[in-house]
Design a protein around this motif. Structure first.
Motif, mmCIF file in Angstrom:
data_model
loop_
_atom_site.group_PDB
_atom_site.id
_atom_site.type_symbol
_atom_site.label_atom_id
_atom_site.label_comp_id
_atom_site.label_asym_id
_atom_site.label_seq_id
_atom_site.Cartn_x
_atom_site.Cartn_y
_atom_site.Cartn_z
ATOM 1 N N GLN A 52 0.832 -1.209 0.000
ATOM 2 C CA GLN A 52 0.000 0.000 0.000
ATOM 3 C C GLN A 52 0.861 1.251 0.000
ATOM 4 O O GLN A 52 0.522 2.250 -0.643
ATOM 5 C CB GLN A 52 -0.945 -0.010 1.196
ATOM 6 C CG GLN A 52 -2.130 -0.942 1.020
ATOM 7 C CD GLN A 52 -3.220 -0.724 2.061
ATOM 8 O OE1 GLN A 52 -3.287 0.324 2.711
ATOM 9 N NE2 GLN A 52 -4.077 -1.698 2.234
ATOM 10 N N ALA A 53 1.975 1.214 0.724
ATOM 11 C CA ALA A 53 2.900 2.348 0.720
ATOM 12 C C ALA A 53 3.490 2.552 -0.672
ATOM 13 O O ALA A 53 3.575 3.680 -1.175
ATOM 14 C CB ALA A 53 4.012 2.124 1.744
ATOM 15 N N ILE A 54 3.876 1.443 -1.318
ATOM 16 C CA ILE A 54 4.432 1.515 -2.673
ATOM 17 C C ILE A 54 3.372 2.013 -3.649
ATOM 18 O O ILE A 54 3.667 2.793 -4.562
ATOM 19 C CB ILE A 54 4.970 0.139 -3.105
ATOM 20 C CG1 ILE A 54 6.171 -0.245 -2.243
ATOM 21 C CG2 ILE A 54 5.369 0.142 -4.580
ATOM 22 C CD1 ILE A 54 6.616 -1.678 -2.398
ATOM 23 N N GLU A 55 2.121 1.580 -3.456
ATOM 24 C CA GLU A 55 1.037 2.008 -4.337
ATOM 25 C C GLU A 55 0.860 3.522 -4.284
ATOM 26 O O GLU A 55 0.642 4.172 -5.304
ATOM 27 C CB GLU A 55 -0.264 1.310 -3.940
ATOM 28 C CG GLU A 55 -1.394 1.539 -4.923
ATOM 29 C CD GLU A 55 -2.603 0.657 -4.619
ATOM 30 O OE1 GLU A 55 -3.474 0.540 -5.479
ATOM 31 O OE2 GLU A 55 -2.670 0.099 -3.503
ATOM 32 N N GLN A 56 0.965 4.101 -3.085
ATOM 33 C CA GLN A 56 0.877 5.557 -2.967
ATOM 34 C C GLN A 56 2.013 6.231 -3.728
ATOM 35 O O GLN A 56 1.816 7.260 -4.382
ATOM 36 C CB GLN A 56 0.944 5.972 -1.497
ATOM 37 C CG GLN A 56 -0.380 5.816 -0.766
ATOM 38 C CD GLN A 56 -0.388 6.575 0.554
ATOM 39 O OE1 GLN A 56 0.627 7.104 0.992
ATOM 40 N NE2 GLN A 56 -1.535 6.632 1.185
ATOM 41 N N SER A 57 3.203 5.630 -3.647
ATOM 42 C CA SER A 57 4.340 6.195 -4.358
ATOM 43 C C SER A 57 4.152 6.105 -5.861
ATOM 44 O O SER A 57 4.525 7.010 -6.603
ATOM 45 C CB SER A 57 5.617 5.464 -3.943
ATOM 46 O OG SER A 57 6.727 5.982 -4.626
ATOM 47 N N VAL A 58 3.563 4.980 -6.320
ATOM 48 C CA VAL A 58 3.283 4.818 -7.750
ATOM 49 C C VAL A 58 2.322 5.903 -8.219
ATOM 50 O O VAL A 58 2.505 6.519 -9.265
ATOM 51 C CB VAL A 58 2.704 3.416 -8.041
ATOM 52 C CG1 VAL A 58 2.135 3.344 -9.453
ATOM 53 C CG2 VAL A 58 3.787 2.358 -7.883
ATOM 54 N N GLU A 59 1.299 6.161 -7.412
ATOM 55 C CA GLU A 59 0.329 7.197 -7.778
ATOM 56 C C GLU A 59 0.988 8.563 -7.875
ATOM 57 O O GLU A 59 0.727 9.335 -8.791
ATOM 58 C CB GLU A 59 -0.809 7.213 -6.752
ATOM 59 C CG GLU A 59 -1.727 6.000 -6.845
ATOM 60 C CD GLU A 59 -2.739 5.948 -5.720
ATOM 61 O OE1 GLU A 59 -2.721 6.852 -4.856
ATOM 62 O OE2 GLU A 59 -3.560 5.009 -5.699
ATOM 63 N N SER A 60 1.869 8.885 -6.899
ATOM 64 C CA SER A 60 2.568 10.173 -6.956
ATOM 65 C C SER A 60 3.529 10.208 -8.130
ATOM 66 O O SER A 60 3.738 11.247 -8.756
ATOM 67 C CB SER A 60 3.320 10.437 -5.648
ATOM 68 O OG SER A 60 4.387 9.527 -5.494
ATOM 69 N N GLY A 61 4.128 9.045 -8.448
ATOM 70 C CA GLY A 61 5.019 8.964 -9.608
ATOM 71 C C GLY A 61 4.291 9.225 -10.898
ATOM 72 O O GLY A 61 4.788 9.905 -11.787
ATOM 73 N N LEU A 62 3.070 8.696 -11.003
ATOM 74 C CA LEU A 62 2.273 8.924 -12.208
ATOM 75 C C LEU A 62 1.880 10.379 -12.325
ATOM 76 O O LEU A 62 1.830 10.947 -13.402
ATOM 77 C CB LEU A 62 1.026 8.033 -12.171
ATOM 78 C CG LEU A 62 1.285 6.525 -12.255
ATOM 79 C CD1 LEU A 62 -0.027 5.768 -12.211
ATOM 80 C CD2 LEU A 62 2.057 6.175 -13.505
ATOM 81 N N THR A 63 1.585 10.995 -11.187
ATOM 82 C CA THR A 63 1.243 12.413 -11.185
ATOM 83 C C THR A 63 2.433 13.237 -11.668
ATOM 84 O O THR A 63 2.284 14.182 -12.434
ATOM 85 C CB THR A 63 0.843 12.865 -9.766
ATOM 86 O OG1 THR A 63 -0.267 12.078 -9.337
ATOM 87 C CG2 THR A 63 0.432 14.325 -9.750
ATOM 88 N N SER A 64 3.642 12.851 -11.211
ATOM 89 C CA SER A 64 4.833 13.608 -11.602
ATOM 90 C C SER A 64 5.135 13.433 -13.089
ATOM 91 O O SER A 64 5.715 14.300 -13.712
ATOM 92 C CB SER A 64 6.035 13.161 -10.767
ATOM 93 O OG SER A 64 6.424 11.858 -11.123
#
Length: 420
Positions: A52-64
């Motif tokens: 779940q922590a990695i998933e949040q990072s993936v979402e922020s990565g996609l935003t970036s």
């Protein structure tokens, strides 16, 4: 032995107190039983917390990366595989700056922005007697990098065409590097820093961007790509970031970019692509594949651990019934109904299972968040999985505790009190 004289009127609180007393009386046995449940719960909670922590990072990565943005690069963003496939990727030739310029010439009129970047291994930046950690990413880029990759300029200016054309020794600092080298009261602009044995003048500082995919996006020093290619003696492949004109033209731009890159790379019709397209969709698909594989493995481990711990609970409770036969006989002779005996032994089994679940949850959440923090990810508390784990533990306690509880409730008091 612990008996309550008025068995017929026992409340849930009395039953709970009596159950806890019986379990505490056999501390080591109870602890070993709960550990089996804890292992099963730990494995799934730790994995799901980290995912779940990695998933949040993936979402922020996609935003970036940007809604209308994709990248062309030599290797996949994520790769899990062996032998032949790995060597196939490794043997691809680097994407050269010359190929990048040809690609830009073919696609410039069909896109909003095309940015180039090429990165080295970790370096240490210095200013006066101040040093960064030796993990700064030295990146060569053009004047389109900041716009294409979503970097805002906080101080100073971006590179211009002349900086790229004449390979000037200017540098743009990520916010993390700037904070390490210059105190808040000191203006970094026009100061000379040293990195990789080269001296660069600070032209600007980026706004803070945060982490993506567990890696800081602020721990970088950007220099003109032409200077990078002239002075940094490291083999690297060009990364091209393309921003489509609109969302409507996004897929069409990807298709056109593939064709243009094939031309730039000199590929024939029969040759496969020797480069990767990194899009929001490909990243999320890769993550989902990895997530499914890891989750499946964690579920198998958890299921086996919980199944064996459930059998352990049943065996321990059966032993407990045998050891407490006399206690059960006395209680029944004092008027304790079968339902009261059944409830107490079921409650003991559930307490063992839930206690193991709580230990597994605490250690699992801690371990998962330690992994998350190691990769600069935000801490997570997976409420849904905690609720599921507690529900499963309760079901295990009831399911595997039912037989021993039923056996205790059905004991004949005369037989139970008969001396063996």
């Amino acid at each position: 032995m612990h008996c309550v004289m008025n068995e017929k009127g026992m409340s849930l609180r009395d039953l709970l107190s009596q159950a806890i007393y019986s379990l505490v009386a056999n501390k080591l046995r109870s602890l070993l039983t709960t550990m089996g449940v804890a292992v099963g719960v730990f494995s799934i909670i730790a994995v799901m917390t980290a995912l779940q922590a990695i998933e949040q990072s993936v979402e922020s990565g996609l935003t970036s990366l940007g809604a209308n943005t994709f990248q062309i690069q030599k290797l996949p963003a994520t790769f899990f595989g062996g032998g032949h496939s790995r060597s196939l990727y490794a043997n691809r030739k680097d994407i050269s700056y010359k190929e990048g310029l040809m690609f830009r010439k073919l696609m410039e009129s069909r896109t909003k922005t095309i940015g180039f970047m090429i990165s080295s291994q970790a370096k240490q930046a210095k200013y006066a007697n101040r040093f960064t950690n030796p993990d700064v990413i030295l990146t060569g880029a053009d004047d389109h990098f900041a716009i294409a990759n979503g970097y805002g300029i906080r101080l100073g200016r971006n590179f211009n065409n002349s900086d790229i054309q004449y390979a000037r020794n200017f540098a743009l600092l990520g916010s993390e590097v700037s904070e390490s080298l210059f105190p808040a009261t000191e203006n970094p602009l026009h100061k000379s820093i040293k990195i990789n044995g080269e001296v660069f003048t600070v032209a600007g500082v980026f706004e803070k961007k945060g982490a993506a995919f567990g890696q800081s996006q602020d721990n970088l020093v950007l220099i003109p790509i032409t200077r990078y290619l002239d002075h940094i003696n490291e083999q690297s492949s060009l990364n091209i970031t393309i921003e489509a004109i609109s969302q409507k033209q996004y897929k069409e731009t990807i298709d056109q970019s593939i064709g243009a890159m094939r031309i730039a790379r000199g590929l024939t019709v029969k040759e496969p692509n020797d480069f990767e397209i990194r899009t929001n969709e490909s990243l999320i698909d890769s993550f989902r594949d990895i997530q499914r594989a890891i989750t499946t493995g964690a579920f198998i481990i958890s299921f086996m651990a919980l199944l064996s711990s459930g059998v352990g609970i049943m065996n321990i409770m059966l032993v407990s019934v045998t050891e407490r036969t006399k206690e059960i006989g006395i209680r029944k002779s004092l008027g304790a109904p079968q339902q009261s005996i059944l409830r107490q032994f079921l409650l003991e089994a559930v307490i063992l299972s839930v206690a193991g679940g709580l230990i597994g949850i605490i250690t699992g959440v801690s371990a998962g968040n330690i992994v998350a923090l190691k990769f600069n990810l935000n801490a997570i508390f997976p409420w849904l999985w905690i609720f599921i784990a507690m529900a499963v533990c309760s079901i295990i306690g009831v399911t595997f505790g039912l037989l021993p509880a039923w056996k205790a409730a059905m004991l004949d008091p005369v037989e139970a009190l008969h001396p063996k």
